[in-house]
Design a protein around this motif. Structure first.
Motif, PDB file in Angstrom:
ATOM      1  N   LYS A 256      -9.146  -3.755  -1.518  1.00 27.53           N
ATOM      2  CA  LYS A 256      -8.824  -4.946  -2.313  1.00 27.53           C
ATOM      3  C   LYS A 256      -7.319  -5.159  -2.404  1.00 27.53           C
ATOM      4  O   LYS A 256      -6.841  -6.299  -2.357  1.00 27.53           O
ATOM      5  N   GLY A 257      -6.568  -4.082  -2.545  1.00 28.75           N
ATOM      6  CA  GLY A 257      -5.112  -4.206  -2.600  1.00 28.75           C
ATOM      7  C   GLY A 257      -4.552  -4.744  -1.294  1.00 28.75           C
ATOM      8  O   GLY A 257      -3.652  -5.606  -1.291  1.00 28.75           O
TER       9      GLY A 257
ATOM     10  N   ARG B 190     -12.513   1.359  -2.040  1.00 26.27           N
ATOM     11  CA  ARG B 190     -12.631  -0.104  -2.173  1.00 26.27           C
ATOM     12  C   ARG B 190     -11.419  -0.703  -2.881  1.00 26.27           C
ATOM     13  O   ARG B 190     -11.029  -1.840  -2.605  1.00 26.27           O
ATOM     14  N   ALA B 191     -10.824   0.053  -3.781  1.00 26.83           N
ATOM     15  CA  ALA B 191      -9.604  -0.432  -4.430  1.00 26.83           C
ATOM     16  C   ALA B 191      -8.481  -0.577  -3.409  1.00 26.83           C
ATOM     17  O   ALA B 191      -7.690  -1.536  -3.466  1.00 26.83           O
TER      18      ALA B 191
ATOM     19  N   GLU C 141      -8.439   3.966  -9.405  1.00 26.98           N
ATOM     20  CA  GLU C 141      -8.636   2.713  -8.672  1.00 26.98           C
ATOM     21  C   GLU C 141      -7.387   1.838  -8.733  1.00 26.98           C
ATOM     22  O   GLU C 141      -7.067   1.136  -7.763  1.00 26.98           O
ATOM     23  N   ARG C 142      -6.664   1.874  -9.846  1.00 21.49           N
ATOM     24  CA  ARG C 142      -5.405   1.122  -9.916  1.00 21.49           C
ATOM     25  C   ARG C 142      -4.390   1.662  -8.919  1.00 21.49           C
ATOM     26  O   ARG C 142      -3.685   0.902  -8.245  1.00 21.49           O
TER      27      ARG C 142
ATOM     28  N   TYR D  51      -1.949  -2.587  -1.711  1.00 18.26           N
ATOM     29  CA  TYR D  51      -1.064  -3.748  -1.797  1.00 18.26           C
ATOM     30  C   TYR D  51       0.296  -3.444  -1.185  1.00 18.26           C
ATOM     31  O   TYR D  51       0.871  -4.274  -0.460  1.00 18.26           O
TER      32      TYR D  51
ATOM     33  N   TYR E 210      -5.467   0.521  -5.484  1.00 17.54           N
ATOM     34  CA  TYR E 210      -5.145  -0.895  -5.294  1.00 17.54           C
ATOM     35  C   TYR E 210      -3.654  -1.072  -5.025  1.00 17.54           C
ATOM     36  O   TYR E 210      -3.262  -1.806  -4.097  1.00 17.54           O
ATOM     37  N   ASP E 211      -2.830  -0.422  -5.812  1.00 15.63           N
ATOM     38  CA  ASP E 211      -1.377  -0.531  -5.632  1.00 15.63           C
ATOM     39  C   ASP E 211      -0.950  -0.024  -4.266  1.00 15.63           C
ATOM     40  O   ASP E 211      -0.080  -0.608  -3.612  1.00 15.63           O
TER      41      ASP E 211
END
Length: 240
Positions: free
Chosen positions: A209-210, A205-206, A130-131, A138, A134-135
C-alpha cells in the motif's frame, strides 16, 4: 489461529528484532544453520573469524531467544578418562520457523522490526508494524519515482507496473494481472508468514500500500488472496 495478544505480539517483534538486528548474531545463526550438524563455539569462531568468547556469547543469546538449542555432549571418539567436562553443542531449535528463510532478506526484516520496536509506544504492536511497513513502501516508491518512475499522479495501470517492479526487486516475484490485479507468487518472509500470517502478511500488504501511494495517492488496494492462508498466490486489487 488465534490472534496473539498485544503483549505477546510486542515480545515476538522484540525477539526477532534483537536476534536479526545484530550482524554478528545473524552470522552466527547462519553458521549454525549451514553446518547441518551440532557445533561448538570453537567451530563457529573458526568459521566466522571471531573470538570464541564472542561466538559463545551470541550462541547463548540465540538459545535464550529460542532460535537454537544446546546441551553438553562430546563428539564421538573424544570421550574416555581425563577428557574433562564435555563441551556445549548447539543446533537449530526444532520449532525454528526461520530455518529456511533466505539470508538476503534478513536485513530488510531486521530493519523493519527494529523500527517498529523503536516506535512501539505510539500504538498497538500490529498497528505500529503496519505503519512502519507502509512508510517503508512509500519511501522506496518515492525514491523510484525520483529515479524515473511514474511519480505521483500516475494512472492505476502505470502505478501497478511500478509497484510490480519494486515488489519483485524485494523478493515478491510479482506481476500485474487482469484489470487492476496484482499477484505475488513468492514472499521474502515466507517461512515466518506461514507461521504467523496475521502479523507478517499485514506487514507485507502495508508495504504494498505504501508503494502504491507513492505513485497513485488516490488509489486503494484490497487483499483478494493470501498464500499463507491457503491461496495459490498473494493477490490484491487496485482501484483508482
Amino acid at each position: 489461529m488465534a490472534a496473539p495478544s498485544e503483549e505477546q505480539a510486542q515480545r515476538d517483534i522484540g525477539r526477532l528484532a534483537t536476534a536479526l538486528g545484530d550482524p554478528t548474531r545473524r552470522s552466527v545463526f547462519f553458521a549454525v544453520r549451514a553446518a547441518g550438524r551440532d557445533v561448538g563455539k570453537d567451530d563457529v569462531a573458526a568459521e566466522l573469524g571471531i573470538e570464541r568468547r564472542l561466538a559463545g556469547f551470541h550462541l547463548d543469546k540465540l538459545v535464550e531467544q529460542g532460535f537454537l538449542e544446546a546441551d553438553f555432549r562430546r563428539e564421538e571418539g573424544r570421550g574416555g578418562p581425563g577428557a574433562g567436562r564435555p563441551p556445549k553443542r548447539y543446533r537449530l531449535a526444532e520449532a525454528e520457523v526461520l530455518m529456511a528463510l533466505p539470508e538476503r532478506h534478513y536485513e530488510l526484516l531486521a530493519a523493519l522490526l527494529l523500527r517498529a520496536t523503536a516506535e512501539g509506544g505510539s500504538g498497538a504492536p500490529q498497528e505500529v508494524l503496519e505503519r512502519v511497513g507502509y512508510d517503508f513502501g512509500y519511501e522506496v516508491g518515492r525514491a523510484e519515482a525520483a529515479a524515473g518512475g511514474s511519480g505521483p499522479g500516475a494512472s492505476a495501470s502505470e502505478a501497478i507496473q511500478d509497484v510490480v517492479r519494486l515488489l519483485s526487486r524485494y523478493g515478491f516475484a510479482a506481476r500485474a494481472e487482469g484489470d487492476g490485479g496484482l499477484r505475488a507468487c513468492a514472499c521474502p518472509f515466507e517461512e515466518i508468514a506461514f507461521d504467523d500470517p496475521e502479523r507478517i502478511c499485514g506487514l507485507d500488504r502495508a508495504i504494498w500500500k505504501g508503494m502504491l501511494a507513492a505513485f497513485a495517492p488516490e488509489a486503494t488496494l484490497s487483499v483478494a488472496g493470501t498464500r499463507a492462508r491457503g491461496d495459490d498466490a498473494c493477490v490484491a486489487v487496485v482501484e483508482a
